[in-house]
Design a protein around this motif. Structure first.
Motif, short mmCIF file in Angstrom:
data_model
loop_
_atom_site.label_atom_id
_atom_site.label_comp_id
_atom_site.label_asym_id
_atom_site.label_seq_id
_atom_site.Cartn_x
_atom_site.Cartn_y
_atom_site.Cartn_z
N TYR A 109 0.83 -1.20 0.00
CA TYR A 109 0.00 0.00 0.00
C TYR A 109 0.87 1.26 0.00
O TYR A 109 1.89 1.32 0.67
CB TYR A 109 -0.90 0.01 1.23
N ASP B 282 0.30 5.62 0.14
CA ASP B 282 -0.71 6.66 0.40
C ASP B 282 -1.41 7.12 -0.86
O ASP B 282 -0.77 7.35 -1.89
CB ASP B 282 -0.03 7.88 1.06
N GLY B 283 -2.73 7.24 -0.77
CA GLY B 283 -3.48 7.80 -1.88
C GLY B 283 -3.81 6.79 -2.98
O GLY B 283 -4.44 7.12 -3.98
N MET B 284 -3.38 5.56 -2.80
CA MET B 284 -3.62 4.49 -3.77
C MET B 284 -5.13 4.25 -3.93
O MET B 284 -5.89 4.35 -2.97
CB MET B 284 -2.99 3.23 -3.20
N ASP B 285 -5.54 3.93 -5.15
CA ASP B 285 -6.95 3.59 -5.38
C ASP B 285 -7.19 2.14 -4.95
O ASP B 285 -6.65 1.22 -5.57
CB ASP B 285 -7.30 3.78 -6.86
N THR B 286 -7.98 1.96 -3.92
CA THR B 286 -8.22 0.59 -3.44
C THR B 286 -9.65 0.15 -3.73
O THR B 286 -10.18 -0.74 -3.08
CB THR B 286 -7.97 0.49 -1.92
N ARG C 67 -7.14 -2.36 3.39
CA ARG C 67 -7.35 -0.97 2.98
C ARG C 67 -8.63 -0.83 2.15
O ARG C 67 -9.37 0.14 2.29
CB ARG C 67 -6.16 -0.48 2.13
N GLU D 267 -11.82 1.61 3.16
CA GLU D 267 -12.33 2.61 2.22
C GLU D 267 -13.81 2.35 1.87
O GLU D 267 -14.62 3.27 1.86
CB GLU D 267 -11.46 2.54 0.95
#
Lengths: 481, 481
Positions: A228, A230-234, A248, A252
């Motif tokens: 992971y 930061d700011g990753m599209d999960t 994560r 989300e």
């Protein structure tokens, strides 16, 4: 308007909940029973909407989660395997003077039996050493009360999902990663139930056990395990996700869900448990907390639990919990991400979040204070109030009832003809009804160009629009769904 | 095809329920726990649809019924007032030889512990005198197991409604006659749970307490009390209805409701209890029975209970249960009509009613036997299956997923691309999915005039119609709502 003080605010909410029929004390006519609560007509609808919305978010909008509805009383070996029999306990002490029993860690915030007005053991008597008190409610199944017949009320809904993993896997036409979700009651014999419905002895949970591949299997299939950043599209699952990305993903997803029922991210706080706080088998745990008037407290925990639970049941039952993964050509015990939410806590958060006092002009334009429950239309107990302007005009009443009957198959409607229209609006404001439809003389054609139109009032802005009756259903459905 | 024999039929239903994920034994991996059942993915949806449909029929489509959602554990005085503490028991005998405990009235149909294959106490040992065994599950609330802390799992949902009558009355803006309804779990420590899920120890009820004026008040206001005559229309309540007409009204309403979910009147039998069978306070009671493969058995009881329950709680709590009737200018304790239904029994009836074996042509036109669950579309767990004709054609798969996403916000959808289309149909037939949508090459425009059309298959007739994708949502919604 100044923010009311915390305790005062909570008192107002509790009072409104009783008065408007959201929440009653269980068995109130017999003096109540500590830690048990009933939901009145509005509360039952609110809770129902929360459950429905959650259930549909998992089972209908996702393709990889199926439902389960298991019994509250299960075989006692379930709780041996899960560890609840031995470790699900609080440390307690007895006061040798007042004979009260207290949680050792809450001695300074428990009413003393001798002086109950004081939130502390006042007698200052000598205390026993702390002993473990198991929080499961015990009963006996069958006609004889023997050790063999002991059973427990489930302290969580999760274990039934693990116990039925293979049955569900055999029938659900799913492949790992997939989840099983459940909504249902659970029971904990709390020593000190408190904070209104927040910590009660009987409560409802909404839990998902989402089964994933162990990281080494992901590595084998995908060639790597994503980490992971930061700011990753999960939002869109990928083949190279291990437990960290799935964890994560669910954090989300759950935040988005809370947002969809009106709990914006600014009302919530994420608490990432520290390594030392985690259970030995857990890899991570996040608490989604709401800022209650009595403090910031957990609504939901999202834990990465590894293969602990399935392995425990495999061990204790002697039945395989392994899954054969066709793609990996391997057998393994799946790992688990567990988003576990409390329904009653969430309902309480929604009530606290909705409670608003503001100043709006009354019918004569004079400013007046009103209480309005600003529920998201999706979860509001009643979606629309229908009001004939006057009760004593048969044509208005007839038309209003036609509008009621038009709307009723699609949503909950409250028809009200009693009292001044302003008072009827206020009543629905307090109930949290997002829309009000008023049938007036223009509806009947007093102004011919307004024939078959009504006023549509918005609860929050008090703004009224003129709308065609024939447009009402699609217009409202769009807002309440 | 000849009707399968009764036991054989029941065995087939039980087997399908496990295999397809309608019903599992609770805690199966630990050998199960007698009298407790879990609902798998399809069963949970089926049950949920039943509950939703019932709840909406009362609270949304009627104006005179509001909901309640009360706790399972209540103050023990509730059960003293209701009479459960003293009289809710079965007569039991012990066998001095095999040590088995049996219901005195079911000695000849209970498995003997010595020879469990025999449905009778085989050892023929001397039996003790019958003793009363209370059927309520007992537990202790709070940290100390004393007589003062005893509590019971509710054996019925009804009593919470009576106990909260005044709270609901104060907030619900209703006038007598009006009702309060509730859905929830209840528990009875049955000595011999049996007939699959029919008589279990943990079950769910859907109950309405409908509060009406005593006949003398009706007489005073309306000048007369209507009496029932055969064939009378009891659908529209009248001011001169006493308990008898209201009782008839609810019998009729409930029959209509069963019909609306696919249990036609020919599948049901009404049993009017005889005077001598009635409880001393009851004026009438009708059982709505379903013809199960194991016998004709009660789904719901509709009782005219007078003012017994409210009066008992008034006596035991010291709190007034009187209602002030503005129109009558009088105070009275309302009388009650109680339609009380079992959810699990109904689900079992729906499963039995749906189970069908018929002969249909396979893909090559050859007759084959199929099992099809003919649920009413309203309660079917999955409403529509969506199938790309072939899995290995990306355009078909893409289009099929678009159709799935189009339908999903409106109903439960099962997307399936694996295996021959005929087998996919059969799988949905067994799940009871009423509609199947197949995306084929014509959908993609192979025949240009069929572009963006799909086949819509009817589960029961196997007939396939060509339908525009843009017409699917309204067409299906009309059938499944």
């Amino acid at each position: 308007m100044a923010e009311p003080k915390t305790n005062e605010l909570m008192e107002k909410i509790v009072s409104l909940c009783k008065r408007r029929g959201f929440i009653f004390q269980s068995s109130e006519i017999y003096g109540g029973i500590n830690g048990f609560w009933d939901y009145g007509p509005l509360g039952a609808e609110l809770k129902r909407n929360v459950r429905d919305h959650w259930w549909r978010a998992q089972t209908q909008y996702r393709e990889d989660v199926v439902g389960l509805d298991a019994s509250i009383i299960m075989h006692p070996k379930i709780w041996e395997a899960s560890g609840h029999t031995t470790t699900f306990s609080d440390p307690m002490v007895d006061c040798k003077t007042c004979k009260g029993r207290f949680r050792a860690d809450q001695l300074d915030s428990t009413p003393c039996p001798v002086k109950p007005s004081k939130m502390v053991c006042e007698c200052d008597g000598e205390k026993t050493e702390p002993r473990a008190f198991n929080l499961m409610f015990k009963t006996y199944v069958g006609p004889i009360e023997t050790v063999d017949n002991v059973a427990f009320l489930r302290p969580e809904t999760a274990q039934a999902i693990f116990a039925q993993f293979q049955n569900v896997n055999a029938c659900a036409r799913q492949k790992v990663p997939f989840g099983i979700c459940q909504i249902g009651k659970a029971f904990r014999n709390e020593i000190n139930p408190r904070n209104y419905t927040f910590r009660s002895r009987e409560f409802e949970q909404m839990e998902i056990e989402f089964f994933i591949r162990p990281d080494e299997v992901v590595q084998k299939i995908a060639g790597n395990v994503a980490t992971y950043a930061d700011g990753m599209d999960t939002s869109a699952p990928q083949a190279n996700w291990g437990w960290e990305l799935w964890h994560r993903h669910w954090v989300e997803e759950r935040l988005k869900w809370y947002e969809s029922i009106g709990l914006g991210r600014d009302t919530l706080e994420l608490y990432w448990q520290e390594k030392k706080e985690l259970a030995h088998y857990a890899k991570a745990c996040v608490d989604i907390q709401y800022k209650f008037p009595f403090g910031t407290q957990e609504l939901e925990g999202i834990a990465a639990r590894g293969d602990f639970d399935l392995t425990q049941h495999q061990k204790h039952s002697g039945k395989s919990m392994e899954y054969f993964d066709e793609e990996a050509k391997a057998k393994y015990v799946p790992h688990v991400i567990e988003p576990s939410a409390g329904v009653d806590r969430l309902v309480l958060a929604l009530l606290c979040n909705a409670y608003t006092e503001d100043t709006v002009p009354d019918e004569k334009g004079k400013p007046e204070t009103r209480v309005v429950m600003k529920f998201h239309p999706r979860i509001a107990p009643i979606k629309v109030g229908v009001f004939p302007l006057l009760k004593n005009k048969p044509d208005l009443v007839k038309k209003a009832k036609e509008v009621r009957d038009l709307l009723r198959p699609h949503m909950t409607v409250f028809y009200d003809e009693a009292g001044a229209i302003g008072r009827r609006y206020r009543r629905q404001d307090e109930a949290g009804t997002p829309f009000g439809v008023t049938i007036d003389f223009d509806t009947l054609g007093e102004k011919p160009e307004l024939l078959d139109t009504v006023t549509l009032r918005d609860r929050d802005t008090c703004k009224q629009d003129r709308v065609k009756i024939s447009d009402l259903v699609p217009l409202l459905l769009q807002k309440v769904r």
